[in-house]
Design an enzyme around this catalytic site. Structure first.
Site, PDB file in Angstrom:
ATOM      1  N   GLU A 149       0.658  -1.027   0.058  1.00 36.78           N
ATOM      2  CA  GLU A 149      -0.002   0.020   0.038  1.00 36.78           C
ATOM      3  C   GLU A 149       0.893   1.372   0.003  1.00 36.78           C
ATOM      4  OE1 GLU A 149      -3.324  -0.051  -0.226  1.00 36.78           O
ATOM      5  OE2 GLU A 149      -3.402  -2.036  -0.214  1.00 36.78           O
ATOM      6  N   TYR A 166       3.902  -4.402  -8.617  1.00 37.40           N
ATOM      7  CA  TYR A 166       2.679  -5.045  -9.091  1.00 37.40           C
ATOM      8  C   TYR A 166       2.749  -5.859 -10.371  1.00 37.40           C
ATOM      9  CZ  TYR A 166      -0.089  -2.903  -5.276  1.00 37.40           C
ATOM     10  OH  TYR A 166      -0.640  -2.479  -3.938  1.00 37.40           O
ATOM     11  N   VAL A 212     -13.362   0.456 -13.534  1.00 41.75           N
ATOM     12  CA  VAL A 212     -13.663  -0.597 -12.465  1.00 41.75           C
ATOM     13  C   VAL A 212     -13.385   0.087 -11.265  1.00 41.75           C
ATOM     14  CG1 VAL A 212     -13.614  -2.929 -11.607  1.00 41.75           C
ATOM     15  CG2 VAL A 212     -13.096  -2.373 -13.988  1.00 41.75           C
ATOM     16  N   ASN A 247     -13.731   0.737  -4.383  1.00 42.62           N
ATOM     17  CA  ASN A 247     -13.665   1.670  -3.330  1.00 42.62           C
ATOM     18  C   ASN A 247     -13.988   3.312  -3.718  1.00 42.62           C
ATOM     19  OD1 ASN A 247     -13.024   2.984  -0.780  1.00 42.62           O
ATOM     20  ND2 ASN A 247     -10.889   2.687  -1.035  1.00 42.62           N
ATOM     21  N   ARG A 272      -9.279  10.955  -7.283  1.00 43.36           N
ATOM     22  CA  ARG A 272      -9.812  10.433  -8.690  1.00 43.36           C
ATOM     23  C   ARG A 272     -11.315  10.418  -8.812  1.00 43.36           C
ATOM     24  NH1 ARG A 272      -8.748   3.992  -7.043  1.00 43.36           N
ATOM     25  NH2 ARG A 272     -10.538   3.827  -5.363  1.00 43.36           N
ATOM     26  N   TYR A 280      -8.967   3.058 -20.557  1.00 46.68           N
ATOM     27  CA  TYR A 280      -9.213   2.596 -19.287  1.00 46.68           C
ATOM     28  C   TYR A 280      -8.642   3.682 -18.126  1.00 46.68           C
ATOM     29  CZ  TYR A 280      -9.581   0.037 -15.112  1.00 46.68           C
ATOM     30  OH  TYR A 280      -9.942  -0.329 -13.828  1.00 46.68           O
ATOM     31  N   GLU A 338      -1.970  -2.961 -10.106  1.00 45.21           N
ATOM     32  CA  GLU A 338      -2.442  -3.710 -11.365  1.00 45.21           C
ATOM     33  C   GLU A 338      -3.371  -2.940 -12.165  1.00 45.21           C
ATOM     34  OE1 GLU A 338      -3.613  -3.928  -8.082  1.00 45.21           O
ATOM     35  OE2 GLU A 338      -5.552  -3.582  -8.552  1.00 45.21           O
ATOM     36  N   LYS A 339      -3.889  -1.764 -11.811  1.00 45.12           N
ATOM     37  CA  LYS A 339      -4.822  -0.831 -12.644  1.00 45.12           C
ATOM     38  C   LYS A 339      -4.176  -0.695 -13.937  1.00 45.12           C
ATOM     39  CE  LYS A 339      -6.921   0.761  -8.448  1.00 45.12           C
ATOM     40  NZ  LYS A 339      -6.332   0.065  -7.394  1.00 45.12           N
TER      41      LYS A 339
END
Ligand SMILES: *[C@@H]1O[C@H](CO)[C@@H](O)[C@H](O)[C@H]1NC(C)=O
Ligand SMILES: *[C@@H]1O[C@H](CO)[C@@H](O)[C@H](O)[C@H]1NC(C)=O
Ligand SMILES: *[C@@H]1O[C@H](CO)[C@@H](O)[C@H](O)[C@H]1NC(C)=O
Ligand SMILES: *[C@@H]1O[C@H](CO)[C@@H](O)[C@H](O)[C@H]1NC(C)=O
Ligand SMILES: *[C@@H]1O[C@H](CO)[C@@H](O)[C@H](O)[C@H]1NC(C)=O
Ligand SMILES: *[C@@H]1O[C@H](CO)[C@@H](O)[C@H](O)[C@H]1NC(C)=O
Length: 352
Positions: free
Chosen positions: A127, A158, A184, A187, A194, A233, A247-248
């Site tokens: 994190e 990641y 996607v 949270n 964002r 994306y 991983e985004k």
């Protein structure tokens, strides 16, 4: 006559040349033998002395099998023993503690156990520092840090790009795009940067929402096929922090076959891990409206849009998701750790 003189004159040079050639061949041969010898010694050296890594508890409570020689079988790493049985504590070279459970007080450090001077405790967190809470209670307890940050003792990104052995000139740009952009999000917090960027972008662009927050859950197997139908994306990190790229980017955007619009650390951090023309950075635009206009323009310009996939000629995506792989990867760098190191104050890492 003249000719003869010249030839005779050349003779010593020839001899010298042959001598030189012979010496270089012998020298080269010795080098090869030495290399092989060294190689053998190194591989043998790891046999009698396994490195034992003890995972004190599994991150987020999900256990995975450690049966057999996991590191050798799955990752080709020799001499590396992973364990989660605490009876290994006395003999463990490394003990790994995942921060999340410590923060919630679900798990505790074995501070009352005898600890050998050689044993190293590893603080593990993937994190961003803003989400780790107060770290002052861990002063002088840990020897090593394990995080996505390149300055950590053990860096566990990641994902990353792997160079292809030779360029693949037949890469296909995913077609069949139905949505301008997808996001996607599980949270959704109003105060996240964002969220504000999304709200404004959504006014100028058709953004398709998925995930828990949108009450449109995507099952694992549907994730990539669904995202692949979007031109862009929104790879928006929950926190903007140096090198915090998740991983985004690697999975949701790169693996799915869509162009990432990134919100996270500065462009230079992305460029350290991905080609400059593989993503679009929110900070590159003077307004979100300008960004939306640029994106819409790309959907109507196939040549310019497709250029964002050129990197695929040279790279493939490697994703890291398995804790076992991350832990096994400690062994090959074990010898590089400082012989003695203590984090007097773990909060230093928040300043990296
Ligand atoms: C490799 O090991 C052999 C036998 O133990 C030893 O004689 C040799 O010097 C070693 N070579 C290197 C390069 O360490
Ligand atoms: C290292 O191991 C290989 C086979 O595993 C063996 O052939 C070789 O003799 C060993 N070398 C040393 C120096 O023990
Ligand atoms: C090292 O680990 C491997 C795999 O777990 C095991 O087969 C081997 O016996 C171990 N060697 C030593 C010396 O403990
Ligand atoms: C842990 O190891 C001990 C000693 O080898 C063994 O008795 C015990 O069953 C193991 N525990 C688990 C959960 O595998
Ligand atoms: C393209 O998308 C449509 C839905 O919009 C889907 O029915 C079709 O199977 C897709 N075609 C390909 C080649 O993926
Ligand atoms: C690990 O940290 C402890 C203090 O928490 C220290 O006593 C020990 O010497 C350190 N070990 C190494 C190998 O750095």
């Amino acid at each position: 006559m003249y000719c003869k003189v010249k030839k005779r004159h050349l003779q010593p040079l020839k001899t010298l040349f042959v001598l030189f050639l012979t010496i270089s061949i012998i020298y080269r041969w010795l080098q090869v033998v030495d290399k092989q010898q060294k190689h053998l010694n190194r591989s043998n050296a790891s046999l009698p002395n396994n490195i034992t890594i003890l995972l004190w508890y599994w991150p987020y409570g999900t256990r995975y099998s450690l049966a057999g020689d996991v590191c050798l079988r799955d990752y080709g790493i020799t001499g590396c023993v992973l364990g989660d049985n605490r009876t290994l504590y006395e003999s463990a070279d490394i003990v790994v503690f995942h921060h999340f459970e410590l923060k919630l007080h679900k798990q505790h450090l074995p501070v009352n156990f005898h600890r050998s001077a050689e044993q190293r405790w590893v603080w593990l967190s993937l994190e961003a520092p803003q989400n780790n809470g107060d770290l002052s209670q861990y002063n002088t307890l840990f020897n090593l840090t394990m995080s996505y940050h390149p300055q950590a003792d053990i860096t566990v990104p990641y994902g990353k790009l792997l160079q292809r052995r030779k360029p693949d000139l037949d890469i296909v740009v995913p077609k069949n795009k139905s949505f301008e952009a997808c996001w996607v999000v599980s949270n959704y917090q109003k105060w996240h940067k964002r969220s504000a960027v999304f709200q404004e972008l959504n006014q100028n662009l058709n953004v398709q929402l998925y995930g828990l927050a949108a009450r449109k859950h995507l099952p694992k197997e549907a994730l990539l096929p669904t995202i692949s139908r979007c031109y862009f994306y929104l790879a928006f990190e929950n926190t903007q922090s140096p090198h915090y790229i998740t991983e985004k980017l690697w999975r949701n955007a790169f693996q799915a076959g869509t162009v990432p619009v990134v919100l996270g650390p500065p462009r230079r951090d992305y460029e350290a891990v991905a080609p400059p023309n593989s993503f679009i950075h929110v900070d590159d635009f003077k307004s979100i409206k300008a960004l939306a206009e640029y994106l819409r323009g790309l959907t109507k310009d196939p040549e310019k849009y497709n250029a964002y996939f050129t990197w695929r000629k040279h790279y493939t995506v490697k994703l890291y998701t398995d804790w076992r792989e991350r832990l096994c990867n400690i062994c090959p760098i074990y010898g590089q750790f400082p012989t003695q190191k203590v984090y007097e104050d773990l909060r230093v890492w928040t300043k990296w």
